[in-house]
Design a protein around this motif. Structure first.
Motif, short mmCIF file in Angstrom:
data_model
loop_
_atom_site.label_atom_id
_atom_site.label_comp_id
_atom_site.label_asym_id
_atom_site.label_seq_id
_atom_site.Cartn_x
_atom_site.Cartn_y
_atom_site.Cartn_z
N VAL A 12 50.21 39.00 32.99
CA VAL A 12 49.10 38.61 32.30
C VAL A 12 49.46 37.46 31.37
O VAL A 12 48.76 36.48 31.27
CB VAL A 12 48.41 39.81 31.60
N SER A 13 50.61 37.65 30.63
CA SER A 13 51.20 36.64 29.81
C SER A 13 51.15 35.19 30.61
O SER A 13 50.77 34.12 30.10
CB SER A 13 52.28 36.85 29.11
N ARG A 14 51.75 35.09 31.83
CA ARG A 14 51.99 33.90 32.56
C ARG A 14 50.38 33.41 32.99
O ARG A 14 50.38 32.14 32.95
CB ARG A 14 52.75 34.26 33.96
N ARG A 15 49.53 34.23 33.33
CA ARG A 15 48.29 33.81 33.71
C ARG A 15 47.67 32.98 32.33
O ARG A 15 46.99 31.95 32.36
CB ARG A 15 47.32 35.00 34.25
N GLU A 19 45.85 29.44 32.68
CA GLU A 19 44.52 29.31 33.11
C GLU A 19 43.61 28.64 32.08
O GLU A 19 44.00 28.70 30.93
CB GLU A 19 44.04 30.86 33.23
N GLN A 20 42.51 27.84 32.64
CA GLN A 20 41.80 26.93 31.69
C GLN A 20 40.72 27.81 31.07
O GLN A 20 40.58 27.08 30.13
CB GLN A 20 41.30 25.85 32.57
N VAL A 21 40.07 28.74 31.53
CA VAL A 21 39.03 29.20 30.98
C VAL A 21 39.07 30.86 30.95
O VAL A 21 39.80 31.35 31.98
CB VAL A 21 37.60 28.91 31.86
N GLY A 22 38.68 31.39 29.85
CA GLY A 22 38.71 32.89 29.60
C GLY A 22 37.33 33.07 29.18
O GLY A 22 36.28 32.40 28.85
N LEU A 71 39.88 37.43 31.98
CA LEU A 71 40.29 36.25 33.11
C LEU A 71 39.30 36.52 34.03
O LEU A 71 39.01 37.48 34.70
CB LEU A 71 41.75 35.99 33.25
N ASN A 72 38.98 35.38 34.92
CA ASN A 72 38.49 35.44 36.19
C ASN A 72 39.39 35.98 37.21
O ASN A 72 40.64 35.95 37.22
CB ASN A 72 37.89 33.89 36.72
N THR A 73 38.78 36.86 38.07
CA THR A 73 39.33 37.36 39.12
C THR A 73 39.57 36.49 40.34
O THR A 73 39.17 35.32 40.30
CB THR A 73 38.48 38.54 39.81
N SER A 78 40.10 40.73 43.03
CA SER A 78 41.46 41.14 42.58
C SER A 78 41.77 40.41 41.40
O SER A 78 41.27 39.61 40.85
CB SER A 78 42.39 41.26 43.67
N HIS A 79 42.96 40.88 41.06
CA HIS A 79 43.79 40.40 39.66
C HIS A 79 42.80 40.39 38.36
O HIS A 79 42.63 39.06 37.67
CB HIS A 79 44.13 38.82 39.95
N VAL A 80 42.34 41.48 38.26
CA VAL A 80 41.57 41.76 36.98
C VAL A 80 42.20 41.92 35.82
O VAL A 80 43.35 42.47 35.65
CB VAL A 80 40.81 43.07 37.27
N VAL A 81 41.95 41.27 34.68
CA VAL A 81 42.48 41.09 33.18
C VAL A 81 41.54 41.50 32.37
O VAL A 81 40.47 40.66 32.23
CB VAL A 81 43.48 39.81 33.20
#
Length: 138
Positions: A12-15, A19-22, A71-73, A78-81
């Motif tokens: 998650v920290s790396r994402r 990532e540009q938008v949350g 964050l977007n999946t 998948s890749h839910v945060v």
């Protein structure tokens, strides 16, 4: 608190770093969730968001500082945060045009808004810090 050394939290920290938008979710006076996409900067401990001075989210966090940040999946869901945290205005934070990491991340986007970094900082003068408390996802 979140253990950022744990495997999932590390991902998650790396994402958060790239990532540009949350999605910043506050709670209004009517207790309804109020999600909004935002630009943000992760510093390893908190999420920094700049806001317009009259934005409703400022009143929301004043009355209900518990927030979530998503964050977007991926396209398959998948890749839910989901980060649960507390948000507060950070009056000690420099303006957006004086935060080098923020400018590196969003200079192109600011330019696409046909703004200079200084004009962006005037339009979005309020710094909000989201301090993560809990993390979930897969």
């Amino acid at each position: 608190m979140v253990d950022w050394n744990e495997k999932f939290a590390g991902k998650v920290s790396r994402r958060l770093a790239k990532e540009q938008v949350g999605w910043f979710v506050t709670v209004g006076a009517d207790l309804n969730p109020q999600p909004r996409p935002v630009w943000f900067l992760w510093d390893g401990e908190s999420i920094l968001v700049f806001s317009q001075a009259k934005a409703r989210k400022l009143a929301h966090i004043s009355g209900h500082p518990k927030v979530s940040f998503h964050l977007n999946t991926d396209e398959d869901g998948s890749h839910v945060v989901v980060i649960h945290g507390e948000a507060a205005v950070d009056p000690a934070c420099p303006s957006a045009d004086k935060v080098p990491a923020y400018l590196r991340k969003y200079r192109k986007g600011i330019r696409e808004l046909e703004m200079s970094p200084e004009a962006f900082a005037r339009e979005y003068p309020v710094a909000i810090r989201i301090r993560p408390i809990a993390l979930r996802g897969w």
